[in-house]
Scaffold this motif. Structure first.
Motif, PDB file in Angstrom:
ATOM      1  N   UNK A   1       0.811  -1.231   0.000  1.00  0.00           N
ATOM      2  CA  UNK A   1       0.000   0.000   0.000  1.00  0.00           C
ATOM      3  C   UNK A   1       0.842   1.278   0.000  1.00  0.00           C
ATOM      4  N   UNK A   2       2.080   1.213  -0.461  1.00  0.00           N
ATOM      5  CA  UNK A   2       2.939   2.403  -0.407  1.00  0.00           C
ATOM      6  C   UNK A   2       2.344   3.582  -1.173  1.00  0.00           C
ATOM      7  N   UNK A   3       1.526   3.297  -2.166  1.00  0.00           N
ATOM      8  CA  UNK A   3       0.942   4.374  -2.957  1.00  0.00           C
ATOM      9  C   UNK A   3      -0.021   5.254  -2.192  1.00  0.00           C
ATOM     10  N   UNK A   4      -0.530   4.775  -1.071  1.00  0.00           N
ATOM     11  CA  UNK A   4      -1.492   5.584  -0.307  1.00  0.00           C
ATOM     12  C   UNK A   4      -0.850   6.813   0.322  1.00  0.00           C
ATOM     13  N   UNK A   5       0.458   6.788   0.496  1.00  0.00           N
ATOM     14  CA  UNK A   5       1.143   7.977   1.010  1.00  0.00           C
ATOM     15  C   UNK A   5       1.199   9.086  -0.031  1.00  0.00           C
ATOM     16  N   UNK A   6       0.944   8.732  -1.282  1.00  0.00           N
ATOM     17  CA  UNK A   6       1.025   9.697  -2.379  1.00  0.00           C
ATOM     18  C   UNK A   6      -0.344  10.143  -2.871  1.00  0.00           C
ATOM     19  N   UNK A   7      -1.398   9.725  -2.204  1.00  0.00           N
ATOM     20  CA  UNK A   7      -2.744  10.136  -2.598  1.00  0.00           C
ATOM     21  C   UNK A   7      -2.909  11.647  -2.415  1.00  0.00           C
ATOM     22  N   UNK A   8      -3.419  12.356  -3.422  1.00  0.00           N
ATOM     23  CA  UNK A   8      -3.648  13.805  -3.264  1.00  0.00           C
ATOM     24  C   UNK A   8      -4.556  14.092  -2.077  1.00  0.00           C
ATOM     25  N   UNK A   9      -4.234  15.108  -1.328  1.00  0.00           N
ATOM     26  CA  UNK A   9      -4.957  15.421  -0.090  1.00  0.00           C
ATOM     27  C   UNK A   9      -6.438  15.678  -0.336  1.00  0.00           C
ATOM     28  N   UNK A  10      -6.783  16.222  -1.514  1.00  0.00           N
ATOM     29  CA  UNK A  10      -8.179  16.578  -1.754  1.00  0.00           C
ATOM     30  C   UNK A  10      -9.058  15.375  -2.089  1.00  0.00           C
ATOM     31  N   UNK A  11      -8.457  14.191  -2.219  1.00  0.00           N
ATOM     32  CA  UNK A  11      -9.254  12.998  -2.489  1.00  0.00           C
ATOM     33  C   UNK A  11      -9.356  12.073  -1.279  1.00  0.00           C
ATOM     34  N   UNK A  12      -8.606  12.364  -0.213  1.00  0.00           N
ATOM     35  CA  UNK A  12      -8.646  11.534   0.988  1.00  0.00           C
ATOM     36  C   UNK A  12     -10.042  11.572   1.610  1.00  0.00           C
ATOM     37  N   UNK A  13     -10.514  10.483   2.229  1.00  0.00           N
ATOM     38  CA  UNK A  13      -9.768   9.253   2.535  1.00  0.00           C
ATOM     39  C   UNK A  13      -9.833   8.200   1.435  1.00  0.00           C
ATOM     40  N   UNK A  14     -10.297   8.566   0.243  1.00  0.00           N
ATOM     41  CA  UNK A  14     -10.306   7.622  -0.877  1.00  0.00           C
ATOM     42  C   UNK A  14      -8.902   7.538  -1.462  1.00  0.00           C
ATOM     43  N   UNK A  15      -8.590   6.394  -2.034  1.00  0.00           N
ATOM     44  CA  UNK A  15      -7.244   6.179  -2.581  1.00  0.00           C
ATOM     45  C   UNK A  15      -7.322   5.584  -3.979  1.00  0.00           C
ATOM     46  N   UNK A  16      -7.987   6.310  -4.849  1.00  0.00           N
ATOM     47  CA  UNK A  16      -8.149   5.832  -6.223  1.00  0.00           C
ATOM     48  C   UNK A  16      -6.788   5.805  -6.923  1.00  0.00           C
ATOM     49  N   UNK A  17      -6.452   4.644  -7.482  1.00  0.00           N
ATOM     50  CA  UNK A  17      -5.194   4.521  -8.229  1.00  0.00           C
ATOM     51  C   UNK A  17      -3.965   4.306  -7.372  1.00  0.00           C
ATOM     52  N   UNK A  18      -4.156   4.023  -6.078  1.00  0.00           N
ATOM     53  CA  UNK A  18      -2.964   3.861  -5.228  1.00  0.00           C
ATOM     54  C   UNK A  18      -2.143   2.645  -5.628  1.00  0.00           C
ATOM     55  N   UNK A  19      -2.771   1.670  -6.291  1.00  0.00           N
ATOM     56  CA  UNK A  19      -2.017   0.487  -6.717  1.00  0.00           C
ATOM     57  C   UNK A  19      -0.909   0.876  -7.702  1.00  0.00           C
TER      58      UNK A  19
END
Length: 411
Positions: free
Chosen positions: A257-275
């Motif tokens: 899940x390393x990509x979740x640290x790079x999720x844009x702040x305005x989309x949190x708590x969703x993590x679309x495309x974190x894979x």
């Protein structure tokens, strides 16, 4: 010459755990004495010998002195004048600084027995700060002994923080970081490894990609634990339960899940495309630590595909076929098992979901077996050749997977 059993063998016997390795320290002897008795020398930096019959290690008692930065910045003295207490004093933790003679008598100058009884990981002396590997070792021992109730002594944790502040941890070589991490991933509670490193401030130095996950929120309906860092801890422990001692599954769990640290702040708590976003930091971490190729490759597959596995019953048979092919699962079914264990650990590494069923794994196993049963020989017998055989096999495999899907109760 006096010979003592030392270290893990004594510690584990006192804990009632199986003793795997028997290490000995020899006091009052020289290398020539050992050679005369038939021992075989193996130590490069200091005198270590193998017993001629048992093959167990016997090291001459030694002292060490810090001369420079990092793990290799030491000089050693090993001769017949070094005492047992001096040798024990150079060890990392009190629970590892106990010796036992042939009669069963313990030498315990640093109260290691007391700390075993109190379930405490405590440093032997202020010299602890001289070796940065000890930060990793304490975290690893925490991963091993946390299920028994062990915790790190407050004064030892403060020394570890001091080592981080002084930059000692910055000088750890990648190979040693990976070696200790790999061992920690095989322990019963690897989450403790992360927690201890994080409390010491070392996680952000050694694993910044993982440290960045703490405090990142997730959707509570899918992740009641909310915090992504906590989720990764739970996934690590789920992986350890599903595949005990398997560091490959553990590494996939650590990095999925390393990509979740790079999720844009305005989309949190969703993590679309974190894979997809997780691939770059995973590759960065694997390259920096010189992680084995198979670990890096399979971890990347888990990173990219774990959500697809969770929704396996929604995937078209052709998509399942492509997934299995990308994993090389038809030729290497054992690889599929590691992949599925990591995905199952992700599903179970959530608050209140530790025992959830995961029928997706059985479906994909059956799909893989059905697809692998399709052979070229039948199509050759039909008179097909060249690319036509490959195309026919692909269609047949998709049909075989579709048949599995229709009979699967969760489809």
């Amino acid at each position: 010459m006096r010979i003592y059993l030392v270290g893990g063998a004594v510690r584990d016997a006192l804990l009632g755990r199986p003793v795997v390795d028997h290490d000995h320290v020899v006091v009052g002897a020289t290398p020539d004495d050992m050679l005369a008795l038939g021992f075989r020398p193996v130590g490069k930096d200091f005198p270590v010998f193998l017993h001629p019959d048992t093959g167990e290690e016997y090291a001459l008692a030694r002292t060490e002195r810090k001369t420079g930065r990092g793990y290799h910045g030491f000089v050693f003295q090993a001769d017949a004048t070094v005492t047992l207490e001096q040798d024990l004093a150079r060890r990392d933790l009190t629970i590892n600084a106990i010796a036992r003679d042939a009669h069963g008598t313990l030498t315990d100058p640093f109260n290691g027995v007391r700390d075993i009884e109190a379930r405490v990981l405590r440093h032997v002396s202020p010299a602890f700060v001289e070796d940065p590997v000890r930060v990793l070792r304490v975290a690893r021992f925490a991963a091993r002994f946390a299920p028994l109730g062990f915790s790190v002594a407050a004064e030892t944790m403060e020394l570890m923080r001091q080592m981080v502040r002084d930059g000692e941890v910055d000088h750890l070589v990648p190979e040693r970081v990976w070696a200790e991490t790999r061992k920690a991933l095989t322990e019963p509670q690897p989450s403790a490894f992360l927690r201890v490193l994080r409390e010491a401030g070392a996680l952000r130095v050694l694993f910044p990609e993982v440290d960045a996950l703490y405090g990142v929120p997730q959707r509570a309906e899918f992740h009641p634990e909310v915090d992504t860092g906590v989720h990764v801890e739970m996934v690590l422990d789920a992986a350890a339960a599903l595949a005990p001692g398997n560091d490959l599954v553990g590494f996939c769990a650590l990095t999925h899940d390393l990509g979740k640290a790079l999720t844009p702040a305005d989309t949190l708590p969703r993590h679309i495309g974190h894979e997809q976003r997780g691939v770059a930091p995973l590759r960065q971490l694997a390259a920096r630590l010189k992680v084995p190729t198979e670990h890096a490759a399979l971890a990347e597959a888990v990173c990219r595909e774990h959500l697809n596995v969770h929704r396996a019953f929604e995937l078209k048979p052709a998509t399942v076929a492509r997934l299995l092919t990308s994993l090389d699962a038809l030729r290497r079914p054992a690889r599929l098992e590691v992949f599925l264990a990591a995905c199952m650990a992700d599903k179970r590494g959530r608050l209140g979901h530790q025992n959830d069923a995961y029928p997706q794994a059985d479906y994909l196993r059956e799909a893989c077996a059905a697809a692998a049963a399709v052979k070229a020989a039948g199509f050759v017998a039909q008179g097909l050749g060249g690319p036509a055989i490959g195309a026919a096999m692909e269609r047949a495999r998709i049909e075989a997977i579709a048949a599995v899907k229709t009979k699967h109760p969760a489809s």
